[in-house]
Design a protein around this motif. Sequence first.
Motif, PDB file in Angstrom:
ATOM      1  N   GLU A  34      73.993  12.925  16.019  1.00 46.94           N
ATOM      2  CA  GLU A  34      73.365  12.170  16.956  1.00 46.94           C
ATOM      3  C   GLU A  34      71.835  12.697  17.269  1.00 46.94           C
ATOM      4  OE1 GLU A  34      75.511  10.641  20.910  1.00 46.94           O
ATOM      5  OE2 GLU A  34      76.021  12.635  20.624  1.00 46.94           O
ATOM      6  N   LEU A  35      71.563  13.885  17.161  1.00 52.82           N
ATOM      7  CA  LEU A  35      70.169  14.464  17.402  1.00 52.82           C
ATOM      8  C   LEU A  35      69.579  14.002  16.060  1.00 52.82           C
ATOM      9  CD1 LEU A  35      70.353  17.761  19.159  1.00 52.82           C
ATOM     10  CD2 LEU A  35      70.192  15.490  20.166  1.00 52.82           C
ATOM     11  N   LYS A  36      70.299  14.092  15.228  1.00 52.02           N
ATOM     12  CA  LYS A  36      69.388  13.822  13.798  1.00 52.02           C
ATOM     13  C   LYS A  36      69.245  12.135  13.594  1.00 52.02           C
ATOM     14  CE  LYS A  36      70.555  17.761  11.146  1.00 52.02           C
ATOM     15  NZ  LYS A  36      71.347  18.602  10.618  1.00 52.02           N
ATOM     16  N   ARG A  37      70.124  11.402  14.201  1.00 50.69           N
ATOM     17  CA  ARG A  37      69.509  10.062  14.198  1.00 50.69           C
ATOM     18  C   ARG A  37      68.546   9.726  15.413  1.00 50.69           C
ATOM     19  NH1 ARG A  37      73.266   6.837  16.146  1.00 50.69           N
ATOM     20  NH2 ARG A  37      74.886   8.615  16.168  1.00 50.69           N
ATOM     21  N   MET A  38      68.143  10.566  16.140  1.00 52.08           N
ATOM     22  CA  MET A  38      67.390  10.264  17.232  1.00 52.08           C
ATOM     23  C   MET A  38      66.030   9.665  16.987  1.00 52.08           C
ATOM     24  SD  MET A  38      66.211  13.025  20.107  1.00 52.08           S
ATOM     25  CE  MET A  38      64.533  12.886  21.128  1.00 52.08           C
ATOM     26  N   LYS A  39      65.506   8.616  17.572  1.00 45.07           N
ATOM     27  CA  LYS A  39      64.296   8.109  17.276  1.00 45.07           C
ATOM     28  C   LYS A  39      63.073   9.030  17.743  1.00 45.07           C
ATOM     29  CE  LYS A  39      65.516   3.752  16.366  1.00 45.07           C
ATOM     30  NZ  LYS A  39      65.247   2.908  15.267  1.00 45.07           N
ATOM     31  N   PRO A  40      62.030   8.839  16.896  1.00 49.07           N
ATOM     32  CA  PRO A  40      61.124   9.980  17.106  1.00 49.07           C
ATOM     33  C   PRO A  40      60.429   9.602  18.510  1.00 49.07           C
ATOM     34  CG  PRO A  40      60.321   8.211  15.624  1.00 49.07           C
ATOM     35  CD  PRO A  40      61.925   7.936  15.878  1.00 49.07           C
ATOM     36  N   ILE A  41      59.942  10.636  19.348  1.00 47.92           N
ATOM     37  CA  ILE A  41      59.188  10.519  20.226  1.00 47.92           C
ATOM     38  C   ILE A  41      57.744  10.595  19.760  1.00 47.92           C
ATOM     39  CG2 ILE A  41      58.438  12.068  22.469  1.00 47.92           C
ATOM     40  CD1 ILE A  41      61.181  12.982  22.319  1.00 47.92           C
ATOM     41  N   VAL A  42      56.816   9.691  20.441  1.00 47.83           N
ATOM     42  CA  VAL A  42      55.653   9.676  20.009  1.00 47.83           C
ATOM     43  C   VAL A  42      54.737   9.657  21.213  1.00 47.83           C
ATOM     44  CG1 VAL A  42      54.068   8.007  19.138  1.00 47.83           C
ATOM     45  CG2 VAL A  42      56.015   7.961  18.387  1.00 47.83           C
ATOM     46  N   VAL A  43      53.808  10.738  21.213  1.00 47.42           N
ATOM     47  CA  VAL A  43      52.911  10.747  22.518  1.00 47.42           C
ATOM     48  C   VAL A  43      51.472  10.381  21.818  1.00 47.42           C
ATOM     49  CG1 VAL A  43      54.369  12.756  23.522  1.00 47.42           C
ATOM     50  CG2 VAL A  43      52.465  13.392  21.927  1.00 47.42           C
ATOM     51  N   LYS A  44      50.908   9.936  22.904  1.00 44.27           N
ATOM     52  CA  LYS A  44      49.728   9.439  22.629  1.00 44.27           C
ATOM     53  C   LYS A  44      48.552  10.090  23.752  1.00 44.27           C
ATOM     54  CE  LYS A  44      47.393   4.884  23.160  1.00 44.27           C
ATOM     55  NZ  LYS A  44      47.812   3.317  23.381  1.00 44.27           N
ATOM     56  N   PHE A  45      47.345  10.439  23.074  1.00 46.87           N
ATOM     57  CA  PHE A  45      46.251  11.050  24.060  1.00 46.87           C
ATOM     58  C   PHE A  45      44.904  10.675  23.412  1.00 46.87           C
ATOM     59  CE2 PHE A  45      48.142  14.017  21.088  1.00 46.87           C
ATOM     60  CZ  PHE A  45      47.091  14.265  20.354  1.00 46.87           C
ATOM     61  N   PRO A  46      43.943  10.829  24.258  1.00 50.03           N
ATOM     62  CA  PRO A  46      42.722  10.372  23.814  1.00 50.03           C
ATOM     63  C   PRO A  46      42.077  11.771  23.097  1.00 50.03           C
ATOM     64  CG  PRO A  46      42.590  10.938  26.113  1.00 50.03           C
ATOM     65  CD  PRO A  46      43.931  11.111  25.638  1.00 50.03           C
ATOM     66  N   TYR A  47      41.321  11.322  22.081  1.00 47.92           N
ATOM     67  CA  TYR A  47      40.664  12.579  21.145  1.00 47.92           C
ATOM     68  C   TYR A  47      39.212  12.207  20.958  1.00 47.92           C
ATOM     69  CZ  TYR A  47      40.642  14.554  16.367  1.00 47.92           C
ATOM     70  OH  TYR A  47      40.380  15.408  15.324  1.00 47.92           O
ATOM     71  N   GLN A  48      38.355  12.906  21.611  1.00 49.53           N
ATOM     72  CA  GLN A  48      36.937  12.495  21.599  1.00 49.53           C
ATOM     73  C   GLN A  48      35.989  13.766  22.169  1.00 49.53           C
ATOM     74  OE1 GLN A  48      36.322   9.899  24.673  1.00 49.53           O
ATOM     75  NE2 GLN A  48      34.484   8.743  23.901  1.00 49.53           N
ATOM     76  N   VAL A  49      35.083  13.888  21.133  1.00 49.40           N
ATOM     77  CA  VAL A  49      34.239  15.111  21.431  1.00 49.40           C
ATOM     78  C   VAL A  49      32.610  14.512  21.425  1.00 49.40           C
ATOM     79  CG1 VAL A  49      35.605  16.432  20.315  1.00 49.40           C
ATOM     80  CG2 VAL A  49      33.934  15.574  18.825  1.00 49.40           C
ATOM     81  N   ASN A  50      31.769  15.348  21.995  1.00 48.22           N
ATOM     82  CA  ASN A  50      30.389  15.168  21.994  1.00 48.22           C
ATOM     83  C   ASN A  50      29.967  16.252  20.822  1.00 48.22           C
ATOM     84  OD1 ASN A  50      29.594  13.126  23.561  1.00 48.22           O
ATOM     85  ND2 ASN A  50      29.939  14.569  25.479  1.00 48.22           N
ATOM     86  N   TYR A  51      29.417  15.324  19.885  1.00 46.27           N
ATOM     87  CA  TYR A  51      29.126  16.213  18.470  1.00 46.27           C
ATOM     88  C   TYR A  51      27.619  16.462  18.238  1.00 46.27           C
ATOM     89  CZ  TYR A  51      29.560  17.771  13.608  1.00 46.27           C
ATOM     90  OH  TYR A  51      29.370  18.412  12.355  1.00 46.27           O
ATOM     91  N   LEU A  52      27.000  17.433  17.896  1.00 45.04           N
ATOM     92  CA  LEU A  52      25.634  17.765  17.626  1.00 45.04           C
ATOM     93  C   LEU A  52      25.424  17.515  16.348  1.00 45.04           C
ATOM     94  CD1 LEU A  52      24.629  20.752  20.123  1.00 45.04           C
ATOM     95  CD2 LEU A  52      24.325  18.245  20.439  1.00 45.04           C
ATOM     96  N   HIS A  53      24.587  16.494  15.821  1.00 39.64           N
ATOM     97  CA  HIS A  53      24.594  16.436  14.233  1.00 39.64           C
ATOM     98  C   HIS A  53      23.000  16.703  14.257  1.00 39.64           C
ATOM     99  CE1 HIS A  53      24.643  14.726  10.373  1.00 39.64           C
ATOM    100  NE2 HIS A  53      23.875  13.801  10.580  1.00 39.64           N
ATOM    101  N   SER A  54      22.598  17.625  13.239  1.00 43.74           N
ATOM    102  CA  SER A  54      21.102  17.976  12.945  1.00 43.74           C
ATOM    103  C   SER A  54      20.889  16.886  11.685  1.00 43.74           C
ATOM    104  CB  SER A  54      20.853  19.314  12.853  1.00 43.74           C
ATOM    105  OG  SER A  54      19.641  19.414  12.298  1.00 43.74           O
ATOM    106  N   TYR A  55      19.561  16.550  11.586  1.00 41.39           N
ATOM    107  CA  TYR A  55      19.179  15.690  10.397  1.00 41.39           C
ATOM    108  C   TYR A  55      18.364  16.807   9.507  1.00 41.39           C
ATOM    109  CZ  TYR A  55      20.245  11.099  12.469  1.00 41.39           C
ATOM    110  OH  TYR A  55      20.863  10.021  12.872  1.00 41.39           O
TER     111      TYR A  55
END
Lengths: 184, 457
Positions: A34-55
């Motif tokens: 039963e555990l091997k047939r279990m549907k996957p658990i999918v978690v969702k979260f934001p993924y965002q950063v402030n990034y410093l890019h130098s030219y």
Amino acid sequence: MKTNPNAKLDEDWKSLDGTMVLNIPFPEDWTDDELKRMKPIVVKFPYQVNYLHSYGQDSPWFAALSNGQLLGTRCKECGFTTANPKLACQECYTPNSTEWVKLPMEGKIHAFTVCYFGAEAFLDQTPFILGLVEFEGVDTLMLTRIVGLDPEEATLDWIGLEVKAKFTKLTQIKPTDVYFVPKS
Amino acid sequence: MARKKVYMVSGGVSKFTKSRQDRTFQAIVKESYDYALKDLKLPAKQVHEMIDGSTASYFSDHFTRQLMAGIMVQDYLGLTPRPSHRVEGGGATGGLNFQAAWREVASERMNLCVAYGFETMSHVNTWKGNEFIALASDISFDFPVGGFYSGYYAMMVTRHMKEFGTTPEQMAYVSVKNHRNAMYNPYAQKSAKLTVADVRNSPMVAWPLTRLDICVMSDGAATTLLADEDTAFQLTDNPIEITGVGTGTDAMRMADRPHKDVVLAPNEKAEDYVGDQFHGGKLKYPGIHSFRAGRTAGNMAYKMAGITNPLKELSFVELHDAYTSSELQTIEDLALAKYGDAGKFMESGAAFMPNIDYGLDFTGEQGTLPINPSGGLIACGHPVGATGLMQAVFAFWQLQGSQPRHFQAMGMDAEKAKVLQLEDPHKGAIHSHAGTGTYVTVSILERPKGQELEFRR
């Protein structure tokens, strides 16, 4: 965490948003199968950063754009001239040989496309025209937006069309501070 | 320099699909690993113990959101503490990995090396995925202008059309061919019986490329096992030798590429690219119409494999058709047609399977050099770090003559599973390609002389 002994393990459940997770189905009596047939658990979260890019060493190119000018670089040894800055010559290995030069403000469309889809960041701008512009006396091309042509009327005849540089009123310190429009 | 002979002895592919939420990447790789290990004379457990080390390929840390994912595969497969390292080079990641494993064996550091690769691209929506992929373009000068790989390739298309007279309909032939071939490949993510009109009428993505001109994103993994001669024949009676390995590069930004003289292939002359048919009387190269990296990789691999006329000497090619247009461009880079002639080459029918009715009229003999018999990336999918290895597995099965057996193992009926097996393949080329033509690998696989095909038509 609460468990729900009556839930079926192989049923589909929706993506779970955030960290408040209750009632994940899990029976008190389970089998390995039963555990091997279990549907996957999918978690969702934001993924965002402030990034410093130098030219970095290319910064003058962007400063010039903000002031309505186009700069390129030229190798003092072999003369190879680039529309975007290359402070190291890619064609001849001669250290510190390139110098900043002014680019013409007019060129020709070398290739183009009309983007009807795009990366998420640009989806709301579709359809837009991407173009590569060639300049007299310059060995490489410039990637830019072409404005002032009807995206629905795309034709190979646009290749070779004379275009001129226009600059946005408000600078964003991005290569899109310049765009090209038909010369006439 | 004496170089040790290197053979591919086995391969496995975890069927590529849009989304594999049921498994993490390690477990997806294990599916292909287990398949490769059980397709040999010795028991899988013994083969597992014989493996000296591995090379791992996956392209994007953004898609996995997990650094050092390679070592997580290595431990899941039970290969620690044996040596391993990650190989990465955009779309060519899988092809580069195949060659990394080849080096491990050719250098005599390993007798048996496994190359595994994967990508799981379903974690973000398609347009965010396109954004992640576009981060493989210069983030100062290219990405902010409208970062979108299909847009970049479409600009190459308009230039190719202008330069050589190539048409979108000729590109559509590629889509018809690859989707149709894939109907006989149970590993393909997509397959369809299409017409040129279907391809042209599909939604426009970046003019003139439509949705059916472009490969899709996938979750998937692939594994190849490479060995020296002694180990190879210990493991299988029909290993396939890797006789040529070539790699080329070009500037990250296609805008930065020069317009100079053509890098000539062994079957070409400088005069081939002079004349009124070229703008200015002479073809300027590579510009944005051609891939100098692909030409360089092809030339290097051909030289090593002793190939002077690839069109005659190769039995088939599995090449990186992320776009129908890039299949045409690559046909030229690999000197299967002169620069500018790939559109006509496609219309000739040469690149099609000889035994499938595509519903197209050809101008020449059908099936003289099948290109992407598997269906290519356009139909099979493109889980980046696995793609180049998938090509190796399909080429390997093709040269072994074992493809019908492997396709039947996926549940395909016996008659259908034979369709893509060529009659008497000797040499195949695989071609893996990154960015707008930044890293390109070409490897030549060859059935040893006198070695029988497992299945003969």
